[in-house]
Design a protein around this motif. Structure first.
Motif, PDB file in Angstrom:
ATOM      1  N   LYS A 182     -25.214 -57.132  40.453  1.00 56.23           N
ATOM      2  CA  LYS A 182     -23.783 -56.854  40.514  1.00 56.23           C
ATOM      3  C   LYS A 182     -23.579 -55.346  40.591  1.00 56.23           C
ATOM      4  O   LYS A 182     -24.239 -54.580  39.886  1.00 56.23           O
ATOM      5  N   LEU A 183     -22.666 -54.948  41.456  1.00 51.28           N
ATOM      6  CA  LEU A 183     -22.312 -53.534  41.569  1.00 51.28           C
ATOM      7  C   LEU A 183     -21.060 -53.287  40.738  1.00 51.28           C
ATOM      8  O   LEU A 183     -20.017 -53.897  40.968  1.00 51.28           O
ATOM      9  N   HIS A 243     -16.846 -49.128  45.154  1.00 51.80           N
ATOM     10  CA  HIS A 243     -17.497 -48.002  45.821  1.00 51.80           C
ATOM     11  C   HIS A 243     -17.349 -48.129  47.335  1.00 51.80           C
ATOM     12  O   HIS A 243     -17.391 -49.223  47.887  1.00 51.80           O
ATOM     13  N   THR A 244     -17.200 -47.015  48.002  1.00 53.88           N
ATOM     14  CA  THR A 244     -17.176 -46.985  49.471  1.00 53.88           C
ATOM     15  C   THR A 244     -18.241 -46.041  50.020  1.00 53.88           C
ATOM     16  O   THR A 244     -18.655 -46.188  51.160  1.00 53.88           O
ATOM     17  N   ASP A 245     -18.680 -45.097  49.195  1.00 56.94           N
ATOM     18  CA  ASP A 245     -19.675 -44.119  49.626  1.00 56.94           C
ATOM     19  C   ASP A 245     -21.032 -44.499  49.045  1.00 56.94           C
ATOM     20  O   ASP A 245     -21.260 -44.382  47.837  1.00 56.94           O
ATOM     21  N   PRO A 246     -21.978 -44.959  49.885  1.00 57.41           N
ATOM     22  CA  PRO A 246     -23.287 -45.365  49.362  1.00 57.41           C
ATOM     23  C   PRO A 246     -24.050 -44.235  48.695  1.00 57.41           C
ATOM     24  O   PRO A 246     -24.888 -44.480  47.816  1.00 57.41           O
ATOM     25  N   GLU A 247     -23.771 -42.994  49.069  1.00 59.70           N
ATOM     26  CA  GLU A 247     -24.481 -41.858  48.488  1.00 59.70           C
ATOM     27  C   GLU A 247     -24.131 -41.649  47.014  1.00 59.70           C
ATOM     28  O   GLU A 247     -24.869 -40.992  46.279  1.00 59.70           O
ATOM     29  N   LYS A 248     -23.002 -42.189  46.604  1.00 57.41           N
ATOM     30  CA  LYS A 248     -22.552 -41.989  45.218  1.00 57.41           C
ATOM     31  C   LYS A 248     -22.940 -43.149  44.292  1.00 57.41           C
ATOM     32  O   LYS A 248     -22.637 -43.111  43.101  1.00 57.41           O
ATOM     33  N   VAL A 249     -23.569 -44.168  44.847  1.00 53.07           N
ATOM     34  CA  VAL A 249     -23.984 -45.317  44.033  1.00 53.07           C
ATOM     35  C   VAL A 249     -25.330 -45.013  43.395  1.00 53.07           C
ATOM     36  O   VAL A 249     -26.321 -44.755  44.091  1.00 53.07           O
ATOM     37  N   LEU A 250     -25.377 -45.062  42.071  1.00 52.25           N
ATOM     38  CA  LEU A 250     -26.589 -44.759  41.320  1.00 52.25           C
ATOM     39  C   LEU A 250     -27.137 -46.027  40.666  1.00 52.25           C
ATOM     40  O   LEU A 250     -26.464 -47.069  40.630  1.00 52.25           O
ATOM     41  N   GLY A 251     -28.320 -45.902  40.118  1.00 47.01           N
ATOM     42  CA  GLY A 251     -28.942 -47.042  39.459  1.00 47.01           C
ATOM     43  C   GLY A 251     -28.121 -47.578  38.309  1.00 47.01           C
ATOM     44  O   GLY A 251     -28.088 -48.792  38.070  1.00 47.01           O
ATOM     45  N   ASP A 289     -25.071 -47.905  38.195  1.00 44.99           N
ATOM     46  CA  ASP A 289     -23.919 -48.641  38.705  1.00 44.99           C
ATOM     47  C   ASP A 289     -24.255 -50.095  39.038  1.00 44.99           C
ATOM     48  O   ASP A 289     -23.384 -50.860  39.457  1.00 44.99           O
ATOM     49  N   VAL A 290     -25.515 -50.468  38.864  1.00 44.67           N
ATOM     50  CA  VAL A 290     -25.966 -51.816  39.190  1.00 44.67           C
ATOM     51  C   VAL A 290     -26.422 -52.517  37.917  1.00 44.67           C
ATOM     52  O   VAL A 290     -27.049 -51.911  37.047  1.00 44.67           O
ATOM     53  N   LYS A 291     -26.099 -53.814  37.796  1.00 38.80           N
ATOM     54  CA  LYS A 291     -26.526 -54.586  36.631  1.00 38.80           C
ATOM     55  C   LYS A 291     -27.059 -55.950  37.073  1.00 38.80           C
ATOM     56  O   LYS A 291     -26.767 -56.427  38.178  1.00 38.80           O
ATOM     57  N   TYR A 292     -27.798 -56.556  36.219  1.00 33.72           N
ATOM     58  CA  TYR A 292     -28.352 -57.897  36.469  1.00 33.72           C
ATOM     59  C   TYR A 292     -27.232 -58.920  36.453  1.00 33.72           C
ATOM     60  O   TYR A 292     -26.397 -58.934  35.564  1.00 33.72           O
ATOM     61  N   GLY A 293     -27.209 -59.789  37.473  1.00 34.30           N
ATOM     62  CA  GLY A 293     -26.116 -60.759  37.586  1.00 34.30           C
ATOM     63  C   GLY A 293     -26.548 -62.213  37.557  1.00 34.30           C
ATOM     64  O   GLY A 293     -25.797 -63.085  37.987  1.00 34.30           O
ATOM     65  N   GLY A 294     -27.763 -62.496  37.080  1.00 28.04           N
ATOM     66  CA  GLY A 294     -28.217 -63.883  37.004  1.00 28.04           C
ATOM     67  C   GLY A 294     -29.316 -64.161  38.024  1.00 28.04           C
ATOM     68  O   GLY A 294     -29.973 -63.260  38.531  1.00 28.04           O
ATOM     69  N   VAL A 295     -29.501 -65.458  38.315  1.00 25.75           N
ATOM     70  CA  VAL A 295     -30.575 -65.889  39.217  1.00 25.75           C
ATOM     71  C   VAL A 295     -29.989 -66.667  40.385  1.00 25.75           C
ATOM     72  O   VAL A 295     -29.160 -67.558  40.202  1.00 25.75           O
ATOM     73  N   GLU A 296     -30.425 -66.331  41.590  1.00 22.14           N
ATOM     74  CA  GLU A 296     -30.040 -67.062  42.792  1.00 22.14           C
ATOM     75  C   GLU A 296     -31.070 -68.158  43.047  1.00 22.14           C
ATOM     76  O   GLU A 296     -32.268 -67.916  42.954  1.00 22.14           O
TER      77      GLU A 296
END
Length: 211
Positions: free
Chosen positions: A89-90, A94-102, A104-111
């Motif tokens: 999950k993000l 966000h719209t600028d990929p350069e500003k997305v850092l680690g 900013d991401v979290k575990y969202g379960g299992v697909e």
């Protein structure tokens, strides 16, 4: 025409969208009449598939251990049932990929994506289907007389629990809880509630002449 007595039992539920007649469109879902767990699988295989008692439990324990080990590394794991992969999950917008850092991401379960052969082998249409008789979805909730009768039948030891009310009302668990909770609010609530352990208890409030 005689009523069908074999085949998979299904029930109808309303969809949010409506048809041309203004009524909710319907969808079908299976009525789960029985649930099997790992003990059942282990017992069945020991009796009819020539495995040792406890062998299937050990197999699934090892499968879970190895699968989750690889999922934690971000890998996809393919099995005869299907493939498993971690979902992410993000956080935020966000719209600028350069500003997305680690961070900013979290575990969202299992697909889980079922394998085509697994889906084919699980085909339950061989014996056809039969509809469960009764109201559609939770439509009985709008019948005050039916709900009052369900409330009275649900009283045990001076209080009502969600599971008992669910049984007598025929509502889904979350709908039954929402209905009971709705009776605890307002200027003249019919019920009071308190929690004992993990279970909500609902009691009928005594009426006063002013009410």
């Amino acid at each position: 025409m005689p009523r069908k007595t074999d085949g998979i039992l299904f029930e109808l539920q309303p969809r949010p969208t409506k048809g041309e007649d203004g009524k909710p469109l319907l969808y079908a879902q299976p009525v789960i009449e029985r649930k099997y767990n790992l003990d059942d699988i282990d017992d069945f295989c020991a009796k009819y598939r020539h495995t040792s008692q406890g062998e299937m439990k050990l197999f699934f324990s090892l499968l879970e251990e190895v699968t989750t080990m690889w999922l934690r590394k971000g890998y996809r794991v393919e099995t005869p049932f299907g493939s498993f992969a971690p979902k992410l999950k993000l956080l935020g917008e966000h719209t600028d990929p350069e500003k997305v850092l680690g961070r900013d991401v979290k575990y969202g379960g299992v697909e889980f994506i079922p394998a085509k052969q697994f889906v084919k082998d699980a085909d339950c249409s061989r014996d056809g289907f039969r509809r469960k008789q009764g109201s559609v979805g939770n439509s009985q909730m709008y019948d005050p007389k039916a709900m009052d009768e369900a409330l009275q039948k649900s009283i045990r030891h001076g209080y009502i629990t969600i599971k008992v009310f669910q049984w007598y009302s025929g509502l889904k668990y979350k709908t039954a809880q929402a209905y009971l909770d709705s009776l605890c609010i307002g200027d003249n609530p019919r019920l009071s509630r308190y929690k004992e352990g993990r279970t909500w208890h609902y009691t009928i409030r005594p009426t006063t002449p002013s009410e």
